[in-house]
Design a protein around this motif. Structure first.
Motif, short mmCIF file in Angstrom:
data_model
loop_
_atom_site.label_atom_id
_atom_site.label_comp_id
_atom_site.label_asym_id
_atom_site.label_seq_id
_atom_site.Cartn_x
_atom_site.Cartn_y
_atom_site.Cartn_z
N LYS A 96 -9.12 -10.29 -1.60
CA LYS A 96 -7.82 -9.85 -1.07
C LYS A 96 -6.96 -11.11 -0.86
N VAL A 126 0.85 -1.20 0.00
CA VAL A 126 0.00 0.00 0.00
C VAL A 126 0.89 1.25 0.00
N THR A 128 -4.04 6.08 -9.36
CA THR A 128 -4.15 4.95 -8.44
C THR A 128 -3.84 3.72 -9.26
N GLU A 139 0.57 4.34 -2.57
CA GLU A 139 0.32 5.72 -2.14
C GLU A 139 1.38 6.68 -2.67
N PRO A 156 -6.80 -0.17 -2.40
CA PRO A 156 -5.44 -0.54 -2.01
C PRO A 156 -5.42 -1.86 -1.23
N GLY A 157 -4.42 -2.71 -1.51
CA GLY A 157 -4.28 -3.97 -0.78
C GLY A 157 -5.25 -5.04 -1.22
#
Ligand code: MCA
Ligand code: AMP
Length: 523
Positions: free
Chosen positions: A415, A306, A319, A310, A343-344
């Protein structure tokens, strides 16, 4: 690079009439590619070594090279054709030529040592090997020992009037992957598999003929071959190759206004961020503005930290789109092109991909519980080359491929949360701890060893080797030098530790979790 001399179009007797879409699905995706090449004949297909090549040049040169490979035969009939070529126009010509001649393409890593080539050439029972003048000396000696026909890229032949029709279910490519077995396995994909893998991405990420992508990835893995090259060529878009990864050169290329897309592994984004941070402010502003104009940047092949996502967003306002895939299935799960990129997380199944999460008894888990990812669909490979038992074990009785990756589905997205500890992901490469251990054990002076991946922000994981040594008769440098003749650079451990004994369980099996902890606490 030697010059490419395209034949006059008038010499080409069309070997294919333009098929309708039903025929495409029966006859295979090479016809689809050929049709696209005719449709976009004057578009730039490939840029390499500062030269641009059109689709017309690619089509003519690849049909010509197919004739050379056929050498008078009507069809290569799934003969395995290995090729050791740097990324560039010749690579693409040879790949298309093999497919049009009815062969199975086996791309080899040009940077791998001869021992790695030998393993693949023998395992896949390769019939022909194509290489360039750069590698010919080494390859010729090995090929002559293994009685393999050698063909040099860039040569031409009298055009065969009719190239064979290639049915969609015929094997098209074998890629070698490391996994839970010590020896790498050849993943056999059919023309239909490759078409399904690429089409899903063309649709999901909205590829078009106006796209241009930079390809800095190695060309013996899915990421560079399918996600970048094949998607570009299916779309009438342009693929620009870079000979090797170099942050400054890559950033300059990405800032070209024609470039619309970029795809890479997390390590590359990490290294680009580090390079950008080292620049002075005016240079940073210039690069950020250049990168901002791309329409999409994708990360995959390993978990994207992440923190990297970022930092990249701060630099480029993009992104990163993270997606999940595997050599055996192409891409399966992706964050959306339009919509939330979380994210992730790896997102949702791609078009045409069926997915389940199951427990150890192969029962579907509840939402929010972790389970192994199973995949079904036209994207899933045919078999491991010459390994019927291992192929059988890789599927459930009702045909689901068992990825070995553990995920959860939470708040609408998948995930990844883990995988087998004998599989290491470093720099985006999948490595088998067992394979590296087997090579280490053959070094005089090493009586036993255990290899694990230890977390690292830049590389994802570092390959760490615990060694049990008989005496003190060698240095780390000597060992690394010896390993470099046995394994490609990315498989060579970068962290070593001498131990008196390896942590083992009651059955005598090395406990990889404990070994990992030993490294983590001593680094
Ligand atoms: C190289 N070095 C490493 C590693 N590799 N150190 C730690 N861990 C590593 N894995 C060190 C070298 O020893 C050297 O150190 C220095 O880094 C530079 O080495 P070099 O080989 O020149 O590295 P590079 O050119 O900077 O390569 C980094 C890279 C490369 C560009 C990130 O690893 C790469 O191309 N990775 C992509 C792999 C890929 O395409 N995977 C997709 C698989 P020193 O300078 O001290 O000698 S397909 C897949 O996974 C599925 C289908 C999917 O989902 O995509
Ligand atoms: P390969 O055999 O080189 O095709 O590597 C496939 C493996 O890479 C998968 O089984 C995953 O373990 C890993 N992988 C690919 N993409 C991701 C991702 N976005 N996040 C985490 N792991 C990934």
């Amino acid at each position: 690079m030697h010059s490419l001399q395209p034949l006059a179009l008038s010499r080409i007797k069309p070997s294919y009439s333009v098929p309708n879409s039903i025929l495409w699905s029966i006859l295979g995706f090479m016809l689809y590619l050929i049709n696209q090449a005719k449709l976009y004949s004057n578009n730039i297909a490939i840029i390499a070594d500062d030269k641009a090549y059109t689709y017309q040049q690619l089509l003519i040169s690849s049909q010509n090279f197919a004739s050379l490979l056929l050498n008078g035969a009507k069809d290569l009939n799934q003969k395995r054709v290995a090729f050791v070529l740097p990324p560039g126009m010749d690579y693409v010509i040879v790949q298309w030529a093999i497919w049009q001649a009815g062969g199975i393409a086996v791309p080899l890593n040009p940077k791998a040592p001869l021992d790695s080539h030998r393993y693949v050439l023998e395992d896949a029972a390769v019939d022909i090997i194509v290489t360039s003048p750069i590698y010919i000396a080494d390859i010729e000696a090995l090929a002559s020992e293994l009685k393999i026909r050698v063909v040099t890229s860039g040569m031409s032949a009298e055009l065969t009037p009719d190239l064979p029709d290639i049915a969609a279910d015929r094997a098209a490519m074998i890629l070698y992957t490391s996994g839970t077995t010590a020896a790498p396995k050849g993943v056999v994909s059919t023309h239909e598999n490759i078409e399904a893998q690429a089409k899903a991405l063309v649709e999901a990420w909205e590829w078009s003929a106006t796209d241009r992508i930079i390809n800095v990835l190695p060309m013996h893995h899915i990421h560079g071959i399918i996600n970048i090259l094949t998607c570009a060529l299916m779309s009438g878009a342009s693929c620009e190759f870079m000979a090797r990864f170099e942050p400054k050169v890559l950033l300059d290329k990405l800032c070209q206004p024609e470039v619309t897309l970029f795809m890479a592994v997390p390590t590359i984004y990490y290294k680009l961020v580090a390079y950008w941070e080292s620049l002075d402010q005016p240079e940073q502003i210039k690069i950020s503005a250049g990168l901002n104009t791309l329409r999409l940047m994708v990360s995959g092949s390993a978990a994207l930290p992440v923190s990297t996502l970022e930092k990249w967003k701060n630099i480029t306002s993009h992104t990163l789109l993270e997606r999940y895939g595997m050599t055996e299935i192409g891409m399966a799960i992706s964050n959306p092109y339009i919509g939330e990129r979380r994210p992730g997380h790896i997102g949702l199944p791609l078009p045409g991909v069926e997915l389940r999460l199951v427990d150890e008894e192969m029962h579907d888990v509840q939402i929010g519980e972790q389970g192994e990812i199973l995949v079904k669909g036209p994207n899933v490979f045919k078999e491991y080359w010459n390994k019927p038992e291992i192929t059988h074990a890789a599927f459930t009785s009702d045909g689901w491929f068992k990825t070995g990756d553990i995920a959860i589905f939470k708040e609408g997205y998948y995930k990844i949360i883990g995988r087998n500890l004998d599989i290491i992901k470093s720099g985006g490469y999948k490595l088998s701890a067992l394979e590296i251990e087997e090579v280490l054990r053959s070094y005089p002076g090493i009586s036993d060893c255990g290899v694990v991946g230890i977390p690292d922000e830049e590389w994802g994981e570092l390959v760490a080797a615990a060694l049990i040594i008989d005496g003190d008769s060698f240095t780390e440098r000597e060992l690394i030098l010896w390993l470099s003749n046995k394994l490609p650079r990315y498989k060579i451990p970068t962290v070593f530790k001498k131990l008196r004994e390896l942590p083992r369980n009651a059955m005598g099996k090395v406990v990889k979790n404990e070994l990992k902890e030993i490294f983590i606490h001593s680094v």
